[in-house]
Enzyme design. Structure first.
Site, PDB file in Angstrom:
ATOM      1  N   ASP A 149     -12.620 -15.828  24.873  1.00 38.00           N
ATOM      2  CA  ASP A 149     -12.350 -15.821  23.407  1.00 38.00           C
ATOM      3  C   ASP A 149     -11.750 -15.076  22.312  1.00 38.00           C
ATOM      4  OD1 ASP A 149     -10.098 -17.475  21.448  1.00 38.00           O
ATOM      5  OD2 ASP A 149     -11.891 -18.376  20.376  1.00 38.00           O
ATOM      6  N   CYS A 163     -29.120 -18.197 -15.188  1.00 42.17           N
ATOM      7  CA  CYS A 163     -28.338 -19.727 -14.630  1.00 42.17           C
ATOM      8  C   CYS A 163     -29.583 -19.580 -12.878  1.00 42.17           C
ATOM      9  CB  CYS A 163     -26.882 -19.214 -13.410  1.00 42.17           C
ATOM     10  SG  CYS A 163     -26.403 -21.053 -12.969  1.00 42.17           S
ATOM     11  N   PHE A 167       0.503  -1.008   0.001  1.00 42.47           N
ATOM     12  CA  PHE A 167       0.010  -0.147   0.223  1.00 42.47           C
ATOM     13  C   PHE A 167       0.636   1.013   0.603  1.00 42.47           C
ATOM     14  CE2 PHE A 167      -2.210   2.698   2.090  1.00 42.47           C
ATOM     15  CZ  PHE A 167      -3.867   3.557   0.905  1.00 42.47           C
ATOM     16  N   CYS A 202     -20.113 -17.609 -11.359  1.00 40.06           N
ATOM     17  CA  CYS A 202     -20.655 -17.751 -12.270  1.00 40.06           C
ATOM     18  C   CYS A 202     -21.322 -16.846 -13.814  1.00 40.06           C
ATOM     19  CB  CYS A 202     -21.863 -19.186 -12.879  1.00 40.06           C
ATOM     20  SG  CYS A 202     -23.235 -18.603 -13.650  1.00 40.06           S
ATOM     21  N   CYS A 209     -19.826 -23.702 -14.680  1.00 33.28           N
ATOM     22  CA  CYS A 209     -20.843 -23.724 -13.709  1.00 33.28           C
ATOM     23  C   CYS A 209     -21.560 -25.268 -13.996  1.00 33.28           C
ATOM     24  CB  CYS A 209     -21.898 -22.689 -14.199  1.00 33.28           C
ATOM     25  SG  CYS A 209     -23.470 -22.628 -12.791  1.00 33.28           S
ATOM     26  N   LYS A 244      -6.862 -25.909  27.777  1.00 36.63           N
ATOM     27  CA  LYS A 244      -7.384 -25.637  26.736  1.00 36.63           C
ATOM     28  C   LYS A 244      -8.568 -26.394  26.444  1.00 36.63           C
ATOM     29  CE  LYS A 244      -6.641 -22.451  23.578  1.00 36.63           C
ATOM     30  NZ  LYS A 244      -5.519 -22.338  23.058  1.00 36.63           N
ATOM     31  N   LYS A 272     -11.571 -19.289  30.698  1.00 32.96           N
ATOM     32  CA  LYS A 272     -10.008 -18.437  29.632  1.00 32.96           C
ATOM     33  C   LYS A 272     -11.129 -17.982  28.539  1.00 32.96           C
ATOM     34  CE  LYS A 272      -6.258 -19.450  26.765  1.00 32.96           C
ATOM     35  NZ  LYS A 272      -6.342 -18.246  26.229  1.00 32.96           N
TER      36      LYS A 272
END
Ligand code: IVH
Length: 667
Positions: free
Chosen positions: A114, A427, A34, A421, A403, A309, A112
């Site tokens: 998360d 479709c 960037f 597609c 497809c 864990k 714990k």
């Protein structure tokens, strides 16, 4: 390509990268790439002053888009915990502590959580800083964003808190909020967050704190640090902190034996599934701070604490075949069809394979024995292949090129992981998907109609697009097997009632790419009729709050297609609302038109969200950070010192809450 063309190209690309990074939180290039593109643009612009453009992405460097958060060194490093996965390892930890201390001790057992960890600094009872974990030594200053989390006190109450201390915890996105956010992202066709942890950390790094506020984060605090804490016990300190206004987990237990630890673990391993937030284990901490100090630290983690864990539930099963689903936008999703297997209380038969890259990185072969996990994710995923069980000569899974539904050649756009597609109008799953979206509850909410009926109508050749719905005749429906006169009546009534659905939902129902519910609302405020919207230019569209270049381009593309214009006309003729009702528009003024307004501080009369809505209602734009272009700052109490400094430096006016209310003619 000439230098001039390159300037245009770079500007367009950088706008898009900015949008990916700051709005979607999903950058597709590295920071370095960037910066390189930006530098190239700046060099070329310097060579070609005649190409000056005040909206060039380069103009935002150093101002409102200098979004890199300030880095702050942690006073105490933010260490991680040693992980254990078995009773034996927990026993080892316990015995080590026993031996080192050689005296009685207590263990504090906690969940714990998360999420993403945060360190909060309080001075004289006020929140002064919130810093992410970063690399452990230094993290990002996300104070403004954290201030939007209602469970984090800005000012402490009660007494006995130290003059200065730090408290650490976990910022979480509750499951309910996470699921809602993903539903919303899905309808805008934005990449979904894989789990609440990613969603919470992504949210914390958003640039616009009012957007953060809207995402309803929560936090549990679990660790206090400082020179003069009230007690010697970790548990007791947290209990004090609770009195000062912090949210402390109620699932915190002091125990005195290994058996009690195991009991806690086995109880919560099951019961955690009923908690409103994600957890991934149990943390065990020696309670006394004096004893913690005696035990000390290794380079990475404390010797006085450990994490146990929970086992992510996993199953080994066989991959039978890979099938491909075509979504309403044409995006192709590969799906693993598995030999049914029991996992976390449900039978799993299918798992998403996401995209071609995931398939090749797993090196999947048909008949492979694969590991499936649910973890924090909702949809089970394949986490690996068991190589020892591969059948010799088995066929490698390669992504399809055409497809599966209509046979068109698939395309993969640059920087996108999915294959598409593009045969939109022919479709079948795309046709049906668009109709299903149109009739869905959050869109036109057509009672009596569901995906199965849509399928029947489509198979019978009665509908090809959403406008055909309004041409259905009772007798045609009634003669269909399984339907009959009663259903026909219900469906036609449902369609009739849908003519009362407000314009913003009609707009959402059209299924324009990237136009989800929120975007549709924003568009409807800025362009209160389909004619105004279809006539809007790219510049006008991107001026609208939260409408970036990608959405704007998608809207232009939609209305540039004759078929879509025709469809809209037929819907209008059918009687659908193609403009906002007068009462929806009432109270809207352009008193703040053209103003970019930053909201900062704590308010008396309205919440931040309400002020944001008021700004928009009066034609202004709420922006996240202060720049030269900021018209003024709507400032409540306790405006952050860094914002104040920046405002003074740039000479941006500060407007009080009362002044602002006067400006918009409210009391
Ligand atoms: S205590 C020095 N308690 O787990 C110990 N951490 O790997 C400081 N975590 O980065 C952490 N729940 O983000 C502690 N009840 C809990 C926790 C917890 C989750 C996270 C935290 C930390 C990581 C440790």
């Amino acid at each position: 390509m000439t230098e001039i063309e390159r300037i245009d190209q770079l500007r367009e690309d950088l706008h898009l990268h900015n949008y990916n990074y700051y709005v979607l939180n999903t950058p597709v290039i590295s920071d370095k790439e960037f910066d390189d593109l930006m530098r190239e643009l700046q060099d070329l612009e310097a060579k070609h002053p005649e190409r000056y453009d005040e909206n060039s992405p380069s103009m935002r460097v150093g101002s409102d888009i200098n979004k890199n958060f300030t880095q702050i060194a942690h006073k105490y490093p933010m260490l991680s915990l040693g992980n254990t996965y078995s009773q034996a390892e927990v026993t080892e930890f316990y015995e080590r502590v026993c031996k080192s201390l050689n005296e009685d001790f207590e263990i504090c057992c906690e969940m714990k959580f998360d999420g993403t960890s945060i360190s909060l600094t309080y001075e004289h009872g006020k929140l002064v800083r919130a810093v992410t974990r970063g690399d452990g030594a230094k993290g990002d200053d996300v104070t403004d964003n954290v201030k939007t989390i209602r469970t984090i006190p800005l000012k402490l109450h009660g007494e006995g808190y130290p003059d200065s201390f730090e408290i650490r915890g976990e910022i979480l996105m509750p499951w309910e909020v996470f699921e809602e956010l993903n539903r919303e992202r899905e309808s805008r066709e934005e990449p979904l967050f894989a789990n609440p942890r990613n969603a919470a950390s992504g949210t914390l790094k958003l640039q616009n704190s009012s957007q953060v506020a809207a995402r309803k984060l929560d936090a549990y605090l679990y660790y206090m640090l400082g020179e003069s804490l009230p007690c010697d016990g970790h548990y007791e300190n947290l209990k004090e902190a609770e009195k000062w206004g912090f949210k402390i987990s109620p699932i915190t237990r002091k125990v005195h034996s290994l058996q009690e630890i195991f009991d806690f673990i086995s109880y919560w391993d099951v019961e955690r599934k009923n908690l409103p937030v994600a957890t991934d284990g149990i943390v065990l901490k020696v309670n006394s701070l004096r004893q913690q100090k005696n035990l000390g630290y290794t380079a990475k983690s404390p010797r006085w604490a450990i994490a146990y864990k929970f086992q992510a539930e996993q199953a080994l099963t066989k991959l039978l075949k890979v099938t491909y689903q075509v979504g309403r936008t044409g995006a192709i999703t590969p799906v693993a069809n598995l030999e049914p297997v029991q996992l976390s209380g449900t039978i799993v038969k299918r798992a998403s394979l996401h995209n071609a890259d995931i398939i090749s990185s797993l090196d999947l072969h048909l008949g492979d024995s694969v590991y499936v996990e649910k973890g924090g994710e909702i949809i089970p995923k394949i986490t690996g292949v068991e190589p020892s069980m591969r059948i010799a000569g088995s066929e490698k899974v390669t992504f399809i090129t055409h497809c599966p539904e209509c046979g068109s050649k698939l395309v993969r756009y640059e920087d996108e992981a999915a294959h598409y597609c593009t045969n939109e109008t022919l479709c079948p799953p795309q046709i049906k998907g668009k109709i299903e979206h149109f009739i869905s509850r959050r869109a036109m909410n057509i009672e009596g109609l569901g995906p199965e009926t849509v399928d029947v109508f489509y198979q019978e050749g009665m509908i090809q697009n959403v406008a055909d719905l309004y041409q259905l005749k009772a007798e045609d429906i009634a003669r269909l097997e399984r339907l009959g006169e009663k259903s026909a009546e219900n469906i036609l009534q449902g369609l009739e009632r849908s003519k009362e659905v407000p314009f913003e939902r009609v707009l959402f129902a059209l299924g324009i790419r990237f136009v989800g519910e929120t975007v549709a609302k924003k568009l409807c405020r800025a362009f209160p009729s389909i004619d105004l919207l279809s006539g809007a230019s790219l510049e006008q569209l991107v001026q609208t709050d939260e409408i970036g270049i990608r959405i704007a381009q998608s809207i232009l593309l939609y209305f540039s297609d004759e078929k879509n214009r025709c469809l809209v006309e037929r819907l209008r003729e059918a009687g659908l609302k193609m403009e906002a009702d007068a009462e929806d528009r009432s109270g809207y003024t352009d008193l703040l038109a053209g103003s970019s307004i930053v909201i900062s501080g704590v308010f008396q009369h309205h919440s931040r969200d309400e002020y944001k809505a008021l700004i928009e209602k009066h034609g202004g734009k709420n922006v996240g950070s202060i720049s030269k272009k900021t018209s003024f700052i709507l400032a409540g109490d306790n405006m952050g010192p860094s914002k104040l400094e920046k405002a003074e430096k740039l000479g941006v006016r500060i407007v009080s809450e009362d002044e602002f209310l006067q400006m918009i003619g409210n009391e």
